[in-house]
Structures are given as C-alpha cells and as structure tokens.
Motif scaffolding. Sequence first.
Motif, short mmCIF file in Angstrom:
data_model
loop_
_atom_site.label_atom_id
_atom_site.label_comp_id
_atom_site.label_asym_id
_atom_site.label_seq_id
_atom_site.Cartn_x
_atom_site.Cartn_y
_atom_site.Cartn_z
N LEU A 164 0.83 -1.20 0.00
CA LEU A 164 0.00 0.00 0.00
C LEU A 164 0.87 1.25 0.00
N THR A 165 1.95 1.21 0.77
CA THR A 165 2.84 2.36 0.85
C THR A 165 3.56 2.61 -0.46
N SER A 166 3.96 1.53 -1.14
CA SER A 166 4.78 1.69 -2.33
C SER A 166 3.98 1.77 -3.63
N GLY A 167 2.77 1.19 -3.64
CA GLY A 167 2.04 1.15 -4.91
C GLY A 167 0.56 1.42 -4.82
N GLY A 168 0.06 1.74 -3.63
CA GLY A 168 -1.36 2.04 -3.48
C GLY A 168 -2.25 0.81 -3.58
N LEU A 169 -3.56 1.06 -3.65
CA LEU A 169 -4.53 -0.04 -3.66
C LEU A 169 -4.39 -0.91 -4.90
N ASP A 170 -3.98 -0.35 -6.01
CA ASP A 170 -3.80 -1.16 -7.22
C ASP A 170 -2.86 -2.32 -6.95
N ARG A 171 -1.79 -2.03 -6.24
CA ARG A 171 -0.80 -3.07 -5.97
C ARG A 171 -1.31 -4.07 -4.93
N VAL A 172 -2.05 -3.58 -3.95
CA VAL A 172 -2.59 -4.48 -2.92
C VAL A 172 -3.52 -5.51 -3.56
N PHE A 173 -4.40 -5.07 -4.43
CA PHE A 173 -5.38 -5.98 -5.01
C PHE A 173 -4.83 -6.80 -6.17
N ALA A 174 -3.69 -6.38 -6.72
CA ALA A 174 -3.16 -7.05 -7.91
C ALA A 174 -2.86 -8.52 -7.66
N LEU A 176 -3.89 -10.13 -4.56
CA LEU A 176 -4.63 -10.62 -3.40
C LEU A 176 -5.24 -11.98 -3.68
N HIS A 177 -5.88 -12.11 -4.85
CA HIS A 177 -6.49 -13.38 -5.27
C HIS A 177 -6.83 -13.25 -6.75
N PRO A 178 -6.71 -14.35 -7.52
CA PRO A 178 -7.00 -14.27 -8.96
C PRO A 178 -8.42 -13.83 -9.29
N GLU A 179 -9.35 -14.00 -8.35
CA GLU A 179 -10.74 -13.63 -8.64
C GLU A 179 -11.00 -12.14 -8.48
N VAL A 180 -10.04 -11.39 -7.95
CA VAL A 180 -10.25 -9.97 -7.64
C VAL A 180 -9.59 -9.08 -8.68
N THR A 181 -10.35 -8.10 -9.18
CA THR A 181 -9.79 -7.02 -9.99
C THR A 181 -10.32 -5.70 -9.44
N TYR A 182 -9.50 -4.67 -9.53
CA TYR A 182 -9.87 -3.37 -8.97
C TYR A 182 -9.54 -2.27 -9.97
N ALA A 183 -10.48 -1.37 -10.17
CA ALA A 183 -10.23 -0.21 -11.03
C ALA A 183 -11.23 0.89 -10.70
N SER A 184 -10.71 2.09 -10.50
CA SER A 184 -11.54 3.30 -10.35
C SER A 184 -12.61 3.15 -9.28
#
Length: 329
Positions: A164-174, A176-184
């Motif tokens: 989270l510190t180095s890449g924000g939420l995009d990196r956290v969710f990238a 986390l699990h193959p079923e999860v995608t995050y955008a906007s």
Amino acid sequence: MIQLRLGPDDLARIRFALSPLEELVHSVPVLTGSGQHMVHRPWRAKALSAVAGIDLRVLADLTRGPRFVADFLAVPPEAMTGRFGDELDALATTPADDVVRSLEELRTGQGLPESLRPLHEHPERELSRLVATMTLYWRAAIEPVWPRLRSLGDADVAHRARQLTSGGLDRVFADLHPEVTYASGVLNIDKPHHNAVRAASGAGLLLVPCVFAWPRLLVLHNAPQQPTLTYSPRGIGQLWSARDDARSQPLAELMGRSRAALLVHLDLPVSTTQLAAYVGVSSAAVSQHLAVLRRCGLVTSHRSGRWMLHQRTALATELLQPAEEPKSR
C-alpha cells in the motif's frame, strides 16, 4: 460476479484484521473432508484424533454449503486481532431472525439438512449448544496452532502494508487473489454463481487473511455487515511442512541438539509452549535455551497479545544451511 463499489469514504476505511473465529469456521470443511485440504494434511491428521468425541454435524453442515457459509458464524472483527472469546460472545448474541435468515440462504432447493432443522426452528436454544461445540472444537483443534496461524497472518498484513505504501490499492489488489480485480473505485469479484452489486456507502472494506480459506476467496457483501474479503495469506505452503532435522545435525554438534532443534522450528514466530511441544522438553528449558540464543543474536522475541513469540534471525537461518563441500584442486 460480485461488485463492490467503493467511494472516497470507503477507500479511507479499508482495514485489515485477523480472526480466530474465521479460522475455526473455515477449518471445519478441511477437517470433515468437504473442502480442499492437501496443503493442510499435516494439521488435519492431528486434528482428527484431537476432536474425536465432539459432535460436529451441525457445525459441518453450516460450513459445507456449495455457495455459502452461514453469515452469522463469522461477524467481521472489530479489532486488528480478534479475541476468540469476544468473537464467540458476539456470535452467541446473534438475533434469532438473523440466524434463520442465514439458514434460509443455505437452502439449495432441497431444504435444510436434518441436523440444521432444530437450529432453524429453535434458534435461541440451539445457538447456545452450537457455541458450546465451537468452544470444544477451538480448544482441541485450533487453539494449539493459533500462534502459528496468527504469525502467518501478521506477516501477510505487514506485506500488504508495504504494498500500500509503495504502490497504493492497485498493488494491494493485484495479487490478493486471482478472482479480484480493482479499477476506479470498483472491486469486481469473479464468482460465476453469484450476481450482486453493493455500494459500501461509507462502511469501508475489511480484508481478513485466513489460513484455512485456502485456496478460496470468501466474500461477505450482505448489508448491514461491513463488506469483507477473506483470502489466503502468503506462505501457506510452508506452514505445516515437516522440518528437516538433518539440517540441524552439524549445528547440534556445536551448540547442542535442543538448541539446534529450536532454531529449525523458528522459521515463523512460535510461542514458548509450542516450541516445548515440538522439541519435547519443558517450557522452562525452552525459555533458558531461548535466552542464550537471543544473547547470541540467533533469535528475536516479541509480544503479540498474550503470546511471547520467537523467531530465528537471518544469521541463524544461514547457520542452518548445509555447508559447501571443499572443491578439489
């Protein structure tokens, strides 16, 4: 597909938590054979004998649904690391209507299993019996390994915090699990047999690493509960792996068998009581050995709740590596 819509207030309320009750709930399908358990086979072999005599039929039927686990079994924890007693007390006060509604969700068109009908018809009476069963199961199967489960969860949360510190939420969710995608601000969870959309509306999002969830991603999205993702922490593959005692043999000649064996078991943070059980000596003897190893810079210790956890240092890990054979000229 399950879609969670996160506004600015929700993004500010994303948090992590560890839950001993979640570990208990998701361990039951592993134990009863209704879930994946290849990774957890060493734990399962010991737990099966430990729970002999405990009637787990109700608990097993509550956790083996093809699509759901009964929501009332694992209310999202409030603290970073929940106390099992507090979580169980909260479960025991679940309103009867919530219990019945959760059981209705478990229906698959064929009605409830016979074992769950008393809980459906008399939730106030049967809930106390369920809580008593869960207490027995915790003491027999989960409490002995909870410090190790907690250590793995702590390590995963620390890793996610660095992401989270180095890449924000995009990196956290990238990852986390193959079923999860995050955008906007939209979190999409690929669940083919589910179709739900929920706006978190300021409730935030809770992320719970859970060893016994492996390899699944579990989603709690029903209001009014806080949206929750329960996922597998990193490092599960080594959690129950058998220790290679051969690695400690050369070191045992230098510092003694017991101290070398302790270092082998300290790849993850472990409590004094656990170490005593692993090595087969008293807790007092383990404490004495640990004091020497700490002074030598081979072990670090820190308190986590009521547990004092110990872990070997990088120097100790290097000492356990097999020595290279001298090259012939």
